[in-house]
Design a protein around this motif. Structure first.
Motif, PDB file in Angstrom:
ATOM      1  N   ALA A   1       0.826  -1.185  -0.039  1.00 39.62           N
ATOM      2  CA  ALA A   1       0.040  -0.095  -0.064  1.00 39.62           C
ATOM      3  C   ALA A   1       0.953   1.048   0.021  1.00 39.62           C
ATOM      4  O   ALA A   1       1.950   1.438   0.747  1.00 39.62           O
ATOM      5  CB  ALA A   1      -1.162   0.017   1.093  1.00 39.62           C
ATOM      6  N   VAL A   2       0.386   2.263  -0.680  1.00 40.90           N
ATOM      7  CA  VAL A   2       1.321   3.547  -0.898  1.00 40.90           C
ATOM      8  C   VAL A   2       0.268   4.680  -0.172  1.00 40.90           C
ATOM      9  O   VAL A   2      -1.036   4.394  -0.236  1.00 40.90           O
ATOM     10  CB  VAL A   2       1.564   3.886  -2.228  1.00 40.90           C
ATOM     11  CG1 VAL A   2       2.787   2.870  -2.711  1.00 40.90           C
ATOM     12  CG2 VAL A   2       0.444   3.800  -3.032  1.00 40.90           C
ATOM     13  N   ARG A   3       0.929   5.590   0.464  1.00 40.18           N
ATOM     14  CA  ARG A   3       0.209   6.819   0.889  1.00 40.18           C
ATOM     15  C   ARG A   3      -0.604   7.547   0.018  1.00 40.18           C
ATOM     16  O   ARG A   3      -1.774   8.008   0.236  1.00 40.18           O
ATOM     17  CB  ARG A   3       1.035   7.909   1.466  1.00 40.18           C
ATOM     18  CG  ARG A   3       0.307   8.807   2.443  1.00 40.18           C
ATOM     19  CD  ARG A   3       1.504   9.574   3.103  1.00 40.18           C
ATOM     20  NE  ARG A   3       2.366  10.123   2.163  1.00 40.18           N
ATOM     21  CZ  ARG A   3       3.189  10.929   2.756  1.00 40.18           C
ATOM     22  NH1 ARG A   3       3.248  11.439   3.965  1.00 40.18           N
ATOM     23  NH2 ARG A   3       4.251  11.565   1.865  1.00 40.18           N
ATOM     24  N   GLU A   4      -0.114   8.058  -1.128  1.00 35.29           N
ATOM     25  CA  GLU A   4      -0.826   8.889  -2.406  1.00 35.29           C
ATOM     26  C   GLU A   4      -0.477   8.205  -3.560  1.00 35.29           C
ATOM     27  O   GLU A   4       0.398   7.782  -3.983  1.00 35.29           O
ATOM     28  CB  GLU A   4      -0.418  10.243  -2.046  1.00 35.29           C
ATOM     29  CG  GLU A   4      -0.759  10.867  -0.758  1.00 35.29           C
ATOM     30  CD  GLU A   4      -2.204  11.463  -0.829  1.00 35.29           C
ATOM     31  OE1 GLU A   4      -2.860  11.409   0.319  1.00 35.29           O
ATOM     32  OE2 GLU A   4      -2.724  11.590  -2.164  1.00 35.29           O
ATOM     33  N   ASN A   5      -1.709   8.368  -4.600  1.00 33.99           N
ATOM     34  CA  ASN A   5      -1.486   8.011  -5.886  1.00 33.99           C
ATOM     35  C   ASN A   5      -2.501   8.662  -6.587  1.00 33.99           C
ATOM     36  O   ASN A   5      -3.513   8.314  -7.408  1.00 33.99           O
ATOM     37  CB  ASN A   5      -1.533   6.546  -6.011  1.00 33.99           C
ATOM     38  CG  ASN A   5      -1.507   6.020  -7.529  1.00 33.99           C
ATOM     39  OD1 ASN A   5      -0.812   6.564  -8.210  1.00 33.99           O
ATOM     40  ND2 ASN A   5      -2.356   4.821  -7.974  1.00 33.99           N
ATOM     41  N   PRO A   6      -2.480  10.113  -6.786  1.00 34.12           N
ATOM     42  CA  PRO A   6      -3.264  11.120  -7.322  1.00 34.12           C
ATOM     43  C   PRO A   6      -3.119  10.986  -8.930  1.00 34.12           C
ATOM     44  O   PRO A   6      -2.060  10.227  -9.358  1.00 34.12           O
ATOM     45  CB  PRO A   6      -2.786  12.486  -7.154  1.00 34.12           C
ATOM     46  CG  PRO A   6      -1.324  12.410  -6.787  1.00 34.12           C
ATOM     47  CD  PRO A   6      -1.261  10.906  -6.176  1.00 34.12           C
ATOM     48  N   VAL A   7      -4.292  11.034  -9.604  1.00 31.73           N
ATOM     49  CA  VAL A   7      -4.241  10.876 -11.038  1.00 31.73           C
ATOM     50  C   VAL A   7      -3.451  11.845 -11.623  1.00 31.73           C
ATOM     51  O   VAL A   7      -2.595  11.495 -12.556  1.00 31.73           O
ATOM     52  CB  VAL A   7      -5.747  11.196 -11.421  1.00 31.73           C
ATOM     53  CG1 VAL A   7      -5.722  10.869 -13.109  1.00 31.73           C
ATOM     54  CG2 VAL A   7      -6.763  10.081 -11.024  1.00 31.73           C
ATOM     55  N   GLN A   8      -3.595  13.062 -11.342  1.00 33.54           N
ATOM     56  CA  GLN A   8      -2.717  14.283 -11.971  1.00 33.54           C
ATOM     57  C   GLN A   8      -1.286  14.524 -11.079  1.00 33.54           C
ATOM     58  O   GLN A   8      -1.491  14.658  -9.832  1.00 33.54           O
ATOM     59  CB  GLN A   8      -3.416  15.449 -12.226  1.00 33.54           C
ATOM     60  CG  GLN A   8      -4.669  15.127 -12.982  1.00 33.54           C
ATOM     61  CD  GLN A   8      -5.670  16.562 -13.301  1.00 33.54           C
ATOM     62  OE1 GLN A   8      -6.343  16.652 -12.244  1.00 33.54           O
ATOM     63  NE2 GLN A   8      -5.331  17.174 -14.123  1.00 33.54           N
ATOM     64  N   THR A   9      -0.297  14.484 -12.097  1.00 29.07           N
ATOM     65  CA  THR A   9       0.877  15.123 -11.183  1.00 29.07           C
ATOM     66  C   THR A   9       0.721  16.410 -10.550  1.00 29.07           C
ATOM     67  O   THR A   9       1.206  16.426  -9.479  1.00 29.07           O
ATOM     68  CB  THR A   9       2.080  15.127 -12.290  1.00 29.07           C
ATOM     69  OG1 THR A   9       2.372  13.911 -12.836  1.00 29.07           O
ATOM     70  CG2 THR A   9       3.511  15.547 -11.861  1.00 29.07           C
TER      71      THR A   9
END
Length: 391
Positions: free
Chosen positions: A321-329
């Motif tokens: 699991a990762v903390r953040e994975n937003p769609v947009q940079t």
């Protein structure tokens, strides 16, 4: 002491005291306000150039090269009869004054061959690792700075582009940087130069005695009487590689081999070597990230608003699991004015998208500003920027 003489003394002392108090206050206010204005101008220029990239317009920057703010203090003092009627002849002191500010701000376009080269030249590995050592999220940093991932070995040979138009390559790139982020979250990501020793064997007769003192400044010199040779050793600081292990654990030969492999690439190649048996080794990765220029960074963000929108990518099955994975940079709003940082271009408003929780966008934009500062050379200044207080 008579009352008139006392009033005269007060008339001189109080204006001087007021002048002394106002000068530091004016200086403090001026420095803070001009600093705010300059920082705000830089932020809006970056947004403006992202908007230009969105509309396929040329990028352009302007900077403040000099600020000279002159403050003029006008103080006056006098006395007037007190309202005591017919009783006595008391005088009441009267003080007044004005403050005026006359700023002179020098604004210059940031252009020319040197700046253009800096804008178009890909970032070297040293700048990426310097930012990583400040605790920057490796996922965010590589999504901004890296143009592609080149893998070699373990059946993963290929070039994976950080562009949504290459859907398969973009998906692989995103999964790889997410995997590195999971290693960083466990405090097991190393971004260290490969340090190793090189050695040379020379016939003792070929090294004159007077040269030994010079050699000893840069080399460890050892005489081998059995073979009649001189061994020279030198510690080398090599290329930087992202690893999930401490490179010091490797043998000298292995560190040298990794350096030579990395040295075959360009200055903007950053090696990556994720090995099995260490945190993150569930998905081994071996290759290089190729960094891009600041010009391409802005184009990437701008094109993401129209021609090449980024899309959601799930983590690799082997990645925890990762903390953040937003769609947009870097998520921007076009047409809305909800944020405190926005700019208008082409009849549309561009602003940072509001967010809650972890401030990915704000951290990303702050990082973008830092990267820009690492790109720009010193502006042409006529003398040092000054703030003058005139009394």
């Amino acid at each position: 002491m008579s009352l008139p003489s006392l009033t005269a003394i007060l008339g001189l002392a109080v204006p001087l005291a007021l002048s002394g108090c106002l000068s530091p206050l004016a200086l403090d206010r001026a420095v803070v306000e001009y600093d705010k204005a300059t920082a705000d101008t830089l932020s809006r220029q970056l947004l403006l150039n992202i908007a230009r990239a969105h509309h396929h317009q040329p990028l352009h920057f302007t900077g403040v090269s000099n600020i000279a703010a002159t403050f003029n203090f006008q103080l006056n003092a006098g006395a007037t009869p007190a309202a005591t009627g017919d009783n006595g002849s008391l005088l009441t002191p009267v003080f007044g004054g004005t403050v005026s500010e006359n700023p002179t701000i020098s604004i210059v376009p940031i252009e020319g061959e040197e700046f253009t080269k800096r804008m178009l030249t890909p970032f070297p590995e040293s700048k990426l690792t310097m930012l990583l050592r400040q605790g920057v999220d490796v996922d965010l940093l590589l999504r901004l700075l890296a143009g592609e991932l080149r893998l070699a070995g373990d059946g993963q040979n290929g070039i994976y582009s950080n562009r949504p138009v290459d859907a398969a390559g973009y998906r692989m790139f995103r999964q790889a940087v997410l995997h590195l982020s999971s290693i960083q979250d466990r405090h097991q990501l190393f971004a260290e130069p490969l340090m190793f020793e090189r050695e040379w064997l020379l016939p003792a007769g070929s090294v004159a005695a007077e040269h030994l003192a010079e050699l000893e400044k840069d080399y460890a010199v050892e005489f081998l009487p059995q073979s009649g040779q001189v061994r020279l050793k030198k510690r080398v600081v090599g290329r930087i590689v992202l690893t999930n292990y401490d490179p010091a654990l490797l043998s000298n030969d292995e560190r040298r081999r990794l350096h030579e492999e990395a040295g075959k690439g360009a200055d903007n190649d950053v090696g990556v070597d994720i090995r099995a048996g260490y945190p993150g080794g569930e998905w081994p990765l071996h290759g290089v990230f190729r960094l891009r220029s600041f010009h391409n960074v802005l184009n990437f963000i701008g094109e993401g608003l129209g021609d090449e929108p980024e899309f959601a990518v799930d983590k690799h099955p082997a990645t925890p699991a990762v903390r953040e994975n937003p769609v947009q940079t870097l998520a921007l709003q076009v047409g809305a004015d909800d944020g405190d940082l926005s700019v208008e271009f082409g009849g549309q408003n561009y602003a940072l998208q509001p967010e809650t929780g972890y401030q990915w966008n704000r951290e990303g934009f702050r990082l973008l500003c830092q990267i820009f500062q690492m790109t720009v050379a010193n502006l042409n200044q006529q003398g040092a920027p000054t703030i003058t207080i005139a009394k």
